[in-house]
Design a protein around this motif. Structure first.
Motif, mmCIF file in Angstrom:
data_model
loop_
_atom_site.group_PDB
_atom_site.id
_atom_site.type_symbol
_atom_site.label_atom_id
_atom_site.label_comp_id
_atom_site.label_asym_id
_atom_site.label_seq_id
_atom_site.Cartn_x
_atom_site.Cartn_y
_atom_site.Cartn_z
ATOM 1 N N VAL A 84 14.617 -8.380 26.888
ATOM 2 C CA VAL A 84 15.184 -9.412 26.019
ATOM 3 C C VAL A 84 14.781 -10.780 26.575
ATOM 4 O O VAL A 84 15.211 -11.166 27.662
ATOM 5 C CB VAL A 84 16.717 -9.303 25.947
ATOM 6 N N SER A 85 13.918 -11.479 25.864
ATOM 7 C CA SER A 85 13.427 -12.789 26.341
ATOM 8 C C SER A 85 12.902 -12.672 27.766
ATOM 9 O O SER A 85 13.091 -13.579 28.583
ATOM 10 C CB SER A 85 14.540 -13.846 26.282
ATOM 11 N N GLY A 86 12.267 -11.565 28.075
ATOM 12 C CA GLY A 86 11.945 -11.240 29.453
ATOM 13 C C GLY A 86 10.690 -11.900 29.987
ATOM 14 O O GLY A 86 9.703 -12.089 29.274
ATOM 15 N N VAL A 87 10.728 -12.220 31.269
ATOM 16 C CA VAL A 87 9.558 -12.708 31.992
ATOM 17 C C VAL A 87 8.677 -11.519 32.356
ATOM 18 O O VAL A 87 9.167 -10.500 32.843
ATOM 19 C CB VAL A 87 9.984 -13.451 33.272
ATOM 20 N N ALA A 88 7.367 -11.650 32.125
ATOM 21 C CA ALA A 88 6.478 -10.527 32.405
ATOM 22 C C ALA A 88 5.139 -10.930 33.013
ATOM 23 O O ALA A 88 4.522 -10.123 33.714
ATOM 24 C CB ALA A 88 6.227 -9.728 31.121
ATOM 25 N N TYR A 89 4.667 -12.146 32.765
ATOM 26 C CA TYR A 89 3.311 -12.526 33.159
ATOM 27 C C TYR A 89 3.306 -13.875 33.884
ATOM 28 O O TYR A 89 4.212 -14.701 33.700
ATOM 29 C CB TYR A 89 2.408 -12.614 31.921
ATOM 30 N N VAL A 182 7.386 5.018 29.433
ATOM 31 C CA VAL A 182 8.666 5.201 28.745
ATOM 32 C C VAL A 182 8.746 4.230 27.570
ATOM 33 O O VAL A 182 8.070 3.199 27.558
ATOM 34 C CB VAL A 182 9.858 4.965 29.704
ATOM 35 N N PRO A 183 9.556 4.548 26.549
ATOM 36 C CA PRO A 183 9.703 3.631 25.426
ATOM 37 C C PRO A 183 10.139 2.241 25.892
ATOM 38 O O PRO A 183 11.061 2.110 26.702
ATOM 39 C CB PRO A 183 10.779 4.295 24.567
ATOM 40 N N LEU A 184 9.469 1.224 25.388
ATOM 41 C CA LEU A 184 9.767 -0.159 25.738
ATOM 42 C C LEU A 184 9.988 -0.957 24.457
ATOM 43 O O LEU A 184 9.081 -1.091 23.643
ATOM 44 C CB LEU A 184 8.622 -0.773 26.551
ATOM 45 N N GLU A 185 11.199 -1.455 24.287
ATOM 46 C CA GLU A 185 11.526 -2.343 23.178
ATOM 47 C C GLU A 185 11.498 -3.773 23.697
ATOM 48 O O GLU A 185 12.235 -4.132 24.616
ATOM 49 C CB GLU A 185 12.908 -2.014 22.604
ATOM 50 N N VAL A 186 10.631 -4.584 23.115
ATOM 51 C CA VAL A 186 10.498 -5.987 23.504
ATOM 52 C C VAL A 186 11.078 -6.832 22.374
ATOM 53 O O VAL A 186 10.577 -6.789 21.248
ATOM 54 C CB VAL A 186 9.019 -6.368 23.735
ATOM 55 N N ILE A 187 12.130 -7.595 22.668
ATOM 56 C CA ILE A 187 12.750 -8.432 21.651
ATOM 57 C C ILE A 187 12.819 -9.857 22.180
ATOM 58 O O ILE A 187 13.265 -10.104 23.307
ATOM 59 C CB ILE A 187 14.133 -7.876 21.240
ATOM 60 N N HIS A 188 12.334 -10.796 21.374
ATOM 61 C CA HIS A 188 12.134 -12.163 21.853
ATOM 62 C C HIS A 188 12.274 -13.120 20.676
ATOM 63 O O HIS A 188 11.842 -12.816 19.561
ATOM 64 C CB HIS A 188 10.726 -12.292 22.437
ATOM 65 N N GLY A 189 12.872 -14.289 20.937
ATOM 66 C CA GLY A 189 12.982 -15.301 19.903
ATOM 67 C C GLY A 189 11.697 -16.085 19.747
ATOM 68 O O GLY A 189 11.071 -16.472 20.740
ATOM 69 N N SER A 190 11.312 -16.362 18.522
ATOM 70 C CA SER A 190 10.071 -17.112 18.296
ATOM 71 C C SER A 190 10.201 -18.568 18.734
ATOM 72 O O SER A 190 9.193 -19.238 18.971
ATOM 73 C CB SER A 190 9.692 -17.058 16.809
ATOM 74 N N ALA A 191 11.434 -19.072 18.836
ATOM 75 C CA ALA A 191 11.671 -20.465 19.221
ATOM 76 C C ALA A 191 12.097 -20.596 20.678
ATOM 77 O O ALA A 191 12.677 -21.617 21.064
ATOM 78 C CB ALA A 191 12.723 -21.085 18.301
ATOM 79 N N ASP A 192 11.808 -19.597 21.487
ATOM 80 C CA ASP A 192 12.164 -19.633 22.906
ATOM 81 C C ASP A 192 11.217 -20.581 23.636
ATOM 82 O O ASP A 192 10.027 -20.315 23.771
ATOM 83 C CB ASP A 192 12.061 -18.230 23.502
ATOM 84 N N ASP A 193 11.752 -21.710 24.133
ATOM 85 C CA ASP A 193 10.944 -22.684 24.851
ATOM 86 C C ASP A 193 10.994 -22.485 26.365
ATOM 87 O O ASP A 193 10.318 -23.209 27.097
ATOM 88 C CB ASP A 193 11.412 -24.118 24.527
ATOM 89 N N LEU A 194 11.791 -21.544 26.830
ATOM 90 C CA LEU A 194 11.921 -21.310 28.275
ATOM 91 C C LEU A 194 11.004 -20.191 28.749
ATOM 92 O O LEU A 194 10.409 -20.282 29.820
ATOM 93 C CB LEU A 194 13.385 -20.992 28.625
ATOM 94 N N GLY A 220 16.209 -18.779 19.881
ATOM 95 C CA GLY A 220 15.829 -19.278 21.196
ATOM 96 C C GLY A 220 15.929 -18.226 22.279
ATOM 97 O O GLY A 220 15.694 -17.030 22.049
ATOM 98 N N HIS A 221 16.348 -18.652 23.461
ATOM 99 C CA HIS A 221 16.253 -17.831 24.663
ATOM 100 C C HIS A 221 17.392 -16.827 24.828
ATOM 101 O O HIS A 221 17.297 -15.953 25.680
ATOM 102 C CB HIS A 221 16.223 -18.759 25.887
ATOM 103 N N MET A 222 18.445 -16.930 24.017
ATOM 104 C CA MET A 222 19.637 -16.111 24.251
ATOM 105 C C MET A 222 19.999 -15.238 23.061
ATOM 106 O O MET A 222 21.115 -15.288 22.540
ATOM 107 C CB MET A 222 20.812 -17.027 24.608
ATOM 108 N N PRO A 223 19.096 -14.387 22.605
ATOM 109 C CA PRO A 223 19.396 -13.585 21.410
ATOM 110 C C PRO A 223 20.561 -12.622 21.594
ATOM 111 O O PRO A 223 21.212 -12.256 20.610
ATOM 112 C CB PRO A 223 18.076 -12.837 21.147
ATOM 113 N N GLN A 224 20.838 -12.204 22.825
ATOM 114 C CA GLN A 224 21.960 -11.277 23.029
ATOM 115 C C GLN A 224 23.292 -11.904 22.620
ATOM 116 O O GLN A 224 24.267 -11.192 22.356
ATOM 117 C CB GLN A 224 22.011 -10.779 24.476
#
Length: 245
Positions: A84-89, A182-194, A220-224
């Motif tokens: 969820v809005s996760g850092v990966a790269y 394993v199954p990976l669900e990636v969920i992210h806001g299109s307006a996430d500036d962080l 934004g950054h806090m979809p949960q």
């Protein structure tokens, strides 16, 4: 996570929620801040001790990197991932000056106690507004979260060290995402500036065959907290894909 997401899912799932080591009421794992891989291993052990030997692992923001490290290093101990809005790269922007100061030896000794003692509530409130933008901070969230808890000296030091080390750690971890099956669900806001959705979310969708991306338009950054049902649906999809439901 206890504000909206956990109550939404509580009737369907057994939920375990962990602070990163050194944050909340937890003790730091070590004096260097603890790497994302060390944190993942510690939380894996904690979950196993509570009977969750192969859980669905959800991480948000920095926690997304910890969840990925869990799957990379201990694939046999995870059923599915939700980022969820996760850092990966690795990213190119410099470390925030606050973290540069507070992660240093001098800053840890001098700046951290001053921040813990004298940061006014309006600064904390403004920080929350920046984290939630473009959405508003939900009513009651600040009181539920306990903003002053994040200003404990130990928490400030642990968070600063972890944040200062994150870029190097993510750079190394990202080389191993191809091993995630394993199954990976990636969920992210299109307006996430962080945390950039183009870099992090779309990158995972590109590099992990088992990844499925959900972009939330205008969020934004806090979809949960502001798109809770969408995040809950991602957890449900992860459970179905892992044949847990």
């Amino acid at each position: 996570m206890t504000f909206r997401l956990a109550p939404t899912l509580a009737e369907e799932f057994r939920i375990l929620i962990f602070d990163r080591p050194g944050l909340g009421y937890s003790s730091p794992l070590n004096g260097s801040g603890a790497t994302i891989r060390q944190q993942a291993d510690l939380l894996r052990q904690a979950a196993a001790q509570m009977g969750a030997e192969k859980p669905i692992v959800l991480g948000q923001s920095y926690g997304g990197a910890v969840a990925l490290a869990w799957a990379v290093d201990h694939p046999e101990c995870v059923s599915a991932l939700v980022s969820v809005s996760g850092v990966a790269y690795p990213w190119t922007t410099p470390l925030d000056p606050l973290y540069r100061v507070t992660s240093s030896r001098f800053g840890s000794m001098v700046a951290v106690p001053l921040l813990a003692a004298y940061v006014p509530d309006f600064v904390v409130s403004r920080s929350l507004q920046e984290i939630f933008a473009p959405q508003a901070v939900p009513e009651g969230y600040a009181e539920h979260f306990g903003t002053r808890l994040s200003l404990r000296r130990g928490s400030l030091r642990a968070n600063a060290r972890q944040r200062a080390n994150l870029l190097e750690e993510v750079t190394e971890l990202s080389r191993h995402y191809g091993s995630i099956t394993v199954p990976l669900e990636v969920i992210h806001g299109s307006a996430d500036d962080l945390v950039s959705p183009a870099l992090h979310a779309e990158g995972l969708a590109r590099d992990v065959d088992a990844a499925r991306l959900t972009l939330l338009e205008g969020i934004g950054h806090m979809p949960q907290h502001v798109a809770t049902e969408d995040v809950a649906d991602a957890v449900r999809r992860a459970a179905r894909r892992a044949h847990l439901r």
